[in-house]
Design a protein around this motif. Structure first.
Motif, PDB file in Angstrom:
ATOM      1  N   ALA A 176       0.907  -1.151   0.065  1.00 52.50           N
ATOM      2  CA  ALA A 176      -0.084   0.016  -0.064  1.00 52.50           C
ATOM      3  C   ALA A 176       0.882   1.417  -0.028  1.00 52.50           C
ATOM      4  N   GLY A 177       2.081   1.166   0.605  1.00 51.93           N
ATOM      5  CA  GLY A 177       2.817   2.388   0.463  1.00 51.93           C
ATOM      6  C   GLY A 177       3.315   2.658   1.835  1.00 51.93           C
ATOM      7  N   LYS A 178       3.068   2.080   2.740  1.00 50.40           N
ATOM      8  CA  LYS A 178       3.054   2.248   4.342  1.00 50.40           C
ATOM      9  C   LYS A 178       4.635   2.519   4.725  1.00 50.40           C
ATOM     10  N   PHE A 212      14.836   8.804   4.129  1.00 47.42           N
ATOM     11  CA  PHE A 212      15.626   7.766   3.391  1.00 47.42           C
ATOM     12  C   PHE A 212      15.281   7.789   1.992  1.00 47.42           C
ATOM     13  N   TYR A 213      14.327   8.701   1.692  1.00 49.49           N
ATOM     14  CA  TYR A 213      13.628   8.641   0.203  1.00 49.49           C
ATOM     15  C   TYR A 213      13.469   9.974   0.159  1.00 49.49           C
ATOM     16  N   GLU A 214      13.630  10.748  -1.065  1.00 51.99           N
ATOM     17  CA  GLU A 214      13.337  12.059  -1.367  1.00 51.99           C
ATOM     18  C   GLU A 214      11.777  12.220  -2.273  1.00 51.99           C
ATOM     19  N   GLU A 247       1.324  -1.224  11.440  1.00 53.21           N
ATOM     20  CA  GLU A 247       1.189  -2.445  11.988  1.00 53.21           C
ATOM     21  C   GLU A 247       0.099  -3.056  11.366  1.00 53.21           C
ATOM     22  N   HIS A 248       0.323  -4.509  10.897  1.00 52.64           N
ATOM     23  CA  HIS A 248      -0.920  -5.305  10.637  1.00 52.64           C
ATOM     24  C   HIS A 248      -1.656  -6.014  11.370  1.00 52.64           C
ATOM     25  N   ASP A 249      -1.313  -6.236  12.690  1.00 57.77           N
ATOM     26  CA  ASP A 249      -1.746  -6.657  13.796  1.00 57.77           C
ATOM     27  C   ASP A 249      -2.884  -5.621  14.292  1.00 57.77           C
TER      28      ASP A 249
HETATM   29  N1  LIG Z   1      13.103   1.554  -3.484  1.00 58.07           N
HETATM   30  C1  LIG Z   1      11.991   1.168  -4.184  1.00 58.07           C
HETATM   31  N2  LIG Z   1      12.258   0.759  -5.582  1.00 58.07           N
HETATM   32  C2  LIG Z   1      11.342   0.496  -6.199  1.00 58.07           C
HETATM   33  N3  LIG Z   1       9.822   0.186  -5.892  1.00 58.07           N
HETATM   34  C3  LIG Z   1       9.745   0.449  -4.447  1.00 58.07           C
HETATM   35  C4  LIG Z   1      10.784   0.889  -3.671  1.00 58.07           C
HETATM   36  N4  LIG Z   1      10.359   1.145  -2.197  1.00 58.07           N
HETATM   37  C5  LIG Z   1       8.962   0.407  -2.550  1.00 58.07           C
HETATM   38  N5  LIG Z   1       8.658   0.298  -3.683  1.00 58.07           N
HETATM   39  C6  LIG Z   1       7.318  -0.102  -4.157  1.00 58.07           C
HETATM   40  O1  LIG Z   1       6.372   0.653  -3.843  1.00 58.07           O
HETATM   41  C7  LIG Z   1       5.142   0.055  -3.366  1.00 58.07           C
HETATM   42  C8  LIG Z   1       4.710   0.196  -1.836  1.00 58.07           C
HETATM   43  O2  LIG Z   1       5.987  -0.703  -0.861  1.00 58.07           O
HETATM   44  P1  LIG Z   1       5.982  -0.380   0.781  1.00 58.07           P
HETATM   45  O3  LIG Z   1       7.079  -1.114   0.863  1.00 58.07           O
HETATM   46  O4  LIG Z   1       5.933   0.958   0.946  1.00 58.07           O
HETATM   47  O5  LIG Z   1       4.494  -1.110   1.047  1.00 58.07           O
HETATM   48  P2  LIG Z   1       3.954  -1.522   2.441  1.00 58.07           P
HETATM   49  O6  LIG Z   1       2.820  -0.718   2.406  1.00 58.07           O
HETATM   50  O7  LIG Z   1       4.979  -1.191   3.404  1.00 58.07           O
HETATM   51  O8  LIG Z   1       3.826  -2.982   2.315  1.00 58.07           O
HETATM   52  P3  LIG Z   1       3.895  -4.178   3.601  1.00 58.07           P
HETATM   53  O9  LIG Z   1       2.663  -4.093   4.284  1.00 58.07           O
HETATM   54  O10 LIG Z   1       4.100  -5.364   2.450  1.00 58.07           O
HETATM   55  O11 LIG Z   1       5.134  -3.762   4.174  1.00 58.07           O
HETATM   56  C9  LIG Z   1       5.430  -1.428  -3.512  1.00 58.07           C
HETATM   57  O12 LIG Z   1       4.868  -1.768  -4.770  1.00 58.07           O
HETATM   58  C10 LIG Z   1       6.981  -1.606  -3.595  1.00 58.07           C
HETATM   59  O13 LIG Z   1       7.562  -2.564  -4.631  1.00 58.07           O
END
Ligand SMILES: Nc1ncnc2c1ncn2[C@@H]1O[C@H](COP(=O)(O)OP(=O)(O)OP(=O)(O)O)[C@@H](O)[C@H]1O
Ligand SMILES: [Mg+2]
Length: 269
Positions: A56-58, A68-70, A225-227
């Motif tokens: 989802a992008g969390k 850590f990301y811009e 958190e998924h829990d």
């Molecule tokens: N550095 C990166 N390069 C390319 N794609 C990325 C990068 N970081 C995240 N993504 C992509 O962005 C989307 C969101 O990833 P993210 O890790 O934020 O999800 P999440 O909500 O934390 O999922 P989870 O519950 O599985 O941890 C995913 O499709 C992931 O592959």
């Protein structure tokens, strides 16, 4: 379906004193929009949860907030200071620190060393003198040592202080990650899945540590958190993220039973 109803039910919380303000944050990876115009506030002194299906992008959002990301667009404000585009250690200095979903490798360090180097690297300081001279301990290092032992004691892992971090269990690593994060005395702590994969007894212990840190020491928490039971227990506000967007926000009980959340998790949205 291409769009969602954006429901900001933040009204149940009077957010007058946000320690973290995220405005219209965007981040794409190639064609994938991982953060799609995300705006949110974390009120000072609260425990705020963030949920959403895998991908989802969390974690991306936490990476954007903590430097850590811009971001491609948008802004992040911590304690009233705009920190967009700054390095993680500079953002720590403004009072915001995050932990990682996958514990950082701390090979060849003891638990105590991990605590001390944690304080140094998080604050962007130089290598501790302690490891260079062994005898000439500065006031700062003495304070760090003292704080490290207090925190190890608080999390009930003081008996592991001289153990190599490689000998810790998954649950003990989660406790160490929390203890290490607190070395920097941040105002707001972003925790990325602090109880994933650990046993229910320790989940409850971590919940009570977090509650105590929040209620008695005033730390603000923003927790992925998924829990869901863990968040129900702790959070007064929960934000739901789906496909890089805020789907809704509200108190945990309302959010849990919302049709849109159920749909998002079933992948039907
Ligand atoms: N550095 C990166 N390069 C390319 N794609 C990325 C990068 N970081 C995240 N993504 C992509 O962005 C989307 C969101 O990833 P993210 O890790 O934020 O999800 P999440 O909500 O934390 O999922 P989870 O519950 O599985 O941890 C995913 O499709 C992931 O592959
Ligand atoms: Mg994640």
């Amino acid at each position: 379906m291409s769009s969602y109803d954006l429901t900001y039910d933040g009204a149940h919380l009077n957010k007058e004193n946000a320690v973290l303000e995220v405005r219209n944050i965007k981040k794409s990876f190639g064609g994938l929009v991982a953060a799609d115009d995300v705006s949110l506030d974390v009120e000072s002194g609260t425990i705020t949860g963030i949920i959403g299906p895998n991908g989802a992008g969390k974690s991306t959002l936490f990476n954007l907030i903590s430097g850590f990301y811009e971001p491609d667009a948008g802004s992040v404000v911590v304690n009233g200071t705009e920190v967009t585009g700054r390095q993680p250690n500079q953002i720590v200095q403004e009072g915001l620190l995050r932990t990682f979903q996958t514990p950082r490798r701390l090979e060849s360090m003891t638990v105590r060393e991990a605590m001390l180097t944690g304080a140094q690297s998080q604050l962007g300081e130089s290598i501790p003198q302690l490891f260079l001279s062994g005898s000439d301990v500065t006031e700062q290092e003495r304070e760090n040592l003292h704080r490290a032992s207090e925190l190890l004691d608080f999390f009930e892992i003081d008996h592991l202080a001289n153990e190599p971090t490689t000998s810790l269990s998954g649950g003990q690593m989660k406790l160490l990650a929390l203890a290490r994060a607190l070395m920097a005395e941040p105002d707001v702590l972003l925790l990325d899945e602090p109880v994933a994969g650990i046993n229910p007894v320790l989940v409850n212990e971590i919940a009570s540590f977090i509650r105590e840190l929040n209620e008695e020491q005033g730390y603000t928490f923003f927790i992925i958190e998924h829990d869901i039971d863990f968040l129900m227990e702790l959070a007064e506000d929960v934000i739901v993220l789906n496909r890089g967007r805020v789907l809704l926000e509200g108190n945990p009980r309302t959010v849990q039973s919302d049709e849109r959340v159920i749909e998002a998790y079933l992948g039907g949205a």
